[in-house]
Motif scaffolding. Sequence first.
Motif: not given
Lengths: 483, 483
Positions: A111, A113, A115-117, A120, A452-459, B115-116, B120, B447, B451-452, B456
């Motif tokens: 979505d 919010s 930071a990535n495109t 990606s 740069y990990p491209s995306f994260f799931t919720s912490p 990626a961002n 951002s 935690s 998430t993001y 980096f």
Amino acid sequence: MLKKYNLIYFLLLFLLIVSFDANAQKKIWNEIKFKSPNILIILADDMGQGDMGFLGSKKIRTPNLNKLASEGIYCNNAYVSASVCAPSRAGLLTGRQPQRFGFEHNLPKWDKSMANTPESHGLKMGELTIADHLKNVGYETAIIGKWHLGEMDVHHPNNRGFNYFCGMIGGAHPYFPEKGNNSIQRNGVVINKFSSPYLTDFFTDEGVKWIQEHKKKPWFLFMSYNAPHTPLQAKEEDLALFSNINDKGRKTYAAMVYSLDRGIGRLIKTLKKQGQLENTLIVFLSDNGGATTNHSWRGVFSGAKGNMREGGIHIPMLWYWKGVLKSGRTDAVVSSLDLLPTFLAAANAQPIEAYDGKEKKKHPRIYDGYNILPVLQGKENAQVRRFFWRLQGQSCVLDGKDKFIRLTHRPAQYFRPFEDLGERNDLSEQHSEKFLELYKMLMHWESELPTYPSFFTSPYWIKASAENYDDYIPVPEPEYPNP
Amino acid sequence: MLKKYNLIYFLLLFLLIVSFDANAQKKIWNEIKFKSPNILIILADDMGQGDMGFLGSKKIRTPNLNKLASEGIYCNNAYVSASVCAPSRAGLLTGRQPQRFGFEHNLPKWDKSMANTPESHGLKMGELTIADHLKNVGYETAIIGKWHLGEMDVHHPNNRGFNYFCGMIGGAHPYFPEKGNNSIQRNGVVINKFSSPYLTDFFTDEGVKWIQEHKKKPWFLFMSYNAPHTPLQAKEEDLALFSNINDKGRKTYAAMVYSLDRGIGRLIKTLKKQGQLENTLIVFLSDNGGATTNHSWRGVFSGAKGNMREGGIHIPMLWYWKGVLKSGRTDAVVSSLDLLPTFLAAANAQPIEAYDGKEKKKHPRIYDGYNILPVLQGKENAQVRRFFWRLQGQSCVLDGKDKFIRLTHRPAQYFRPFEDLGERNDLSEQHSEKFLELYKMLMHWESELPTYPSFFTSPYWIKASAENYDDYIPVPEPEYPNP
């Protein structure tokens, strides 16, 4: 005179070394020449490591997997490259540790919010799949089932090497699509009519039909089942077969696995009927260990999907290729990362030439597995392996027989999982030098990952998995006897 | 009769509790009523914790800082919110732990491979600065010097609360701009003529001029010096003052600090001349500990810029407000995060109303510091604090007097830095229960981060800082006597 001979000896030795080196270089790709077999991957989703008849379950029925295990070769020490679905599938399909290209986590829905495109937010452009490589050497390619490697056009399986796609783009789907929330598509077009009302059966229908329609060229079919991932939904007639299980969740799970197993039986029957079974290389595995949410049983292991105990990453893997592979069982340490080089060796193919890095600093693409056909044939011993994992703040290295887990919430642990299957005996104090060596090894790997990990799931999951870390110790198969 | 009195007592008690509670709520913002003083931040960059005359240096000369220290109040236990420049400045200006809004690392230059989005890649939209809040209550606002909070229009200081900006957008700049590589701008327009050829002097010129031009409204001036950050460049006449130092690097560093100190003297002189010194609240601090690259001396501390030892995060902080604050020294644990609420209290202002979270789950914005004026006045004791840090795989919590550092390459450490300034005594084995409690505390904080992280820096620094982690133990001030 002596000098002259010496010179000749030196020259011969030199030539020997040079030719040996050249062979060693080629070895991972084309050791063995075969007549391009069909290749079939059957992937289960979040399946428990104890949940097959041939692995010890007394409640779950998997007659077709049992048969495949008795005729094929079972890998007792097989790993996946991530302990959750999306990165595990990314590793399997690319033959590369998915953290190399920023694919560390499951894919949350993109979505604004973030930071990535959106581009990606999935399998990075430029990463090639098994389907890309096999298509390049003339294979017909198809994926049926779950994709989960990105939702944009650039990620669509039809743009990532697969001529045919039938299934869902996301990570989960209701099992009765005609009852609502249906997003099952065929090559980009959502479909509404289903040959079977139950999704697992429908995917099998699609696979059977696709095999029947593709007899001329060698093919690669990826049966990417989502069973037995949640939601827990099964057919009434399958549920009726498990009257020996009272617990509703476990009963449903059993029925879901049974439907998956029935599908495997139908696929093999189709191959046999068409005379293709002898020229088809089949591999069955699960994308990660049993989940804590689907009533699976992790057998002898600690942990579960989402962490780095064996219960998360050590999965059942079964190979079958009539007349080529031996039958039985091997303790060789292998990985889902080995599928790509093994398939290319079977197809007598090289990977598509590809490079990593920016233009001025390109270097040949690194693949993390190797061709294990000689191991599965019993002709060669398996290599000593080193695998790395990282997910939501936890990271891990398996170096030969030593395994080190760095946690978020307390000191790191050091296990020897091949002697201590349930990881009950932390050796970090007893062998503190080895412990530190593994700690540094892991840091070096992490420091060489992309920035740069491209995306994260919720912490949220960092917290959840830390809090539940000790809750999944090995237990006997849950018993739910009739009253 | 007794009953009646009891009722009255209860009512009085009730009213007392209610009013006490209401006061407690307001306390962080407007405990004390002042006549909106001018506010001046003087920030040094990568300055060593031992490198001031009043802190023990025998080689570095800081006559103006020494004088300020003797007339103002020195905070002996002050921290910044990050151990590198950009996130530390983001924390200082927003009054929030910068990891709350994904600002964990220094800003590498944005390029297409990231990626961002470029937007951002800097101080997130919606984050408000001290300048935003003070401008909102009628302050004139300016920043002179280094920005380092993002390079896009949306990040530009003129769009983040500052009416006036003169300086560089990035994190470093050559000290002789007329000699090349000049990118010094004034409100978006690059300038080519400099009133002084040496950058530190030029920034002081700008500050002096700006103060002279703003006498009517209360103002907020952020003197965001880049000295003594690399590159090591100084004026010949300043170098000549340090003939007692032979080492070229240390000599240059000394001259750079001297120029900074001279600037501070000129700013204070200007205030005095205009009769504004008595109505100006001044704070001096460094954005992080001394760097390993600029010949700084970290005094009694271990570690350096970039890690979580005291040498990275425990910085010199000096307050001055004539007639309001006491002079001397305090051991109160304070933070650069306290600047925002302290300034708003001095200005008798509330922060601009702001909320975090998505529309359906908004909650009032959290600020991580509190108004420390009563502490600096000697009227109240300091609060017991809990601070968190994270950078490039290392994270840390300071909980009261206990400090826990989670490392990338070996077991975590537990120090009590107020008793053990040099962090030589790891208590993790001796107090293993407390150690585990701190480990969990840190995990819970991590935690709950977004998430993001928005960007980096290179994991090269993970490796470098792990490998050099033990190299920066406390040493006496480097001596370079004349021959």
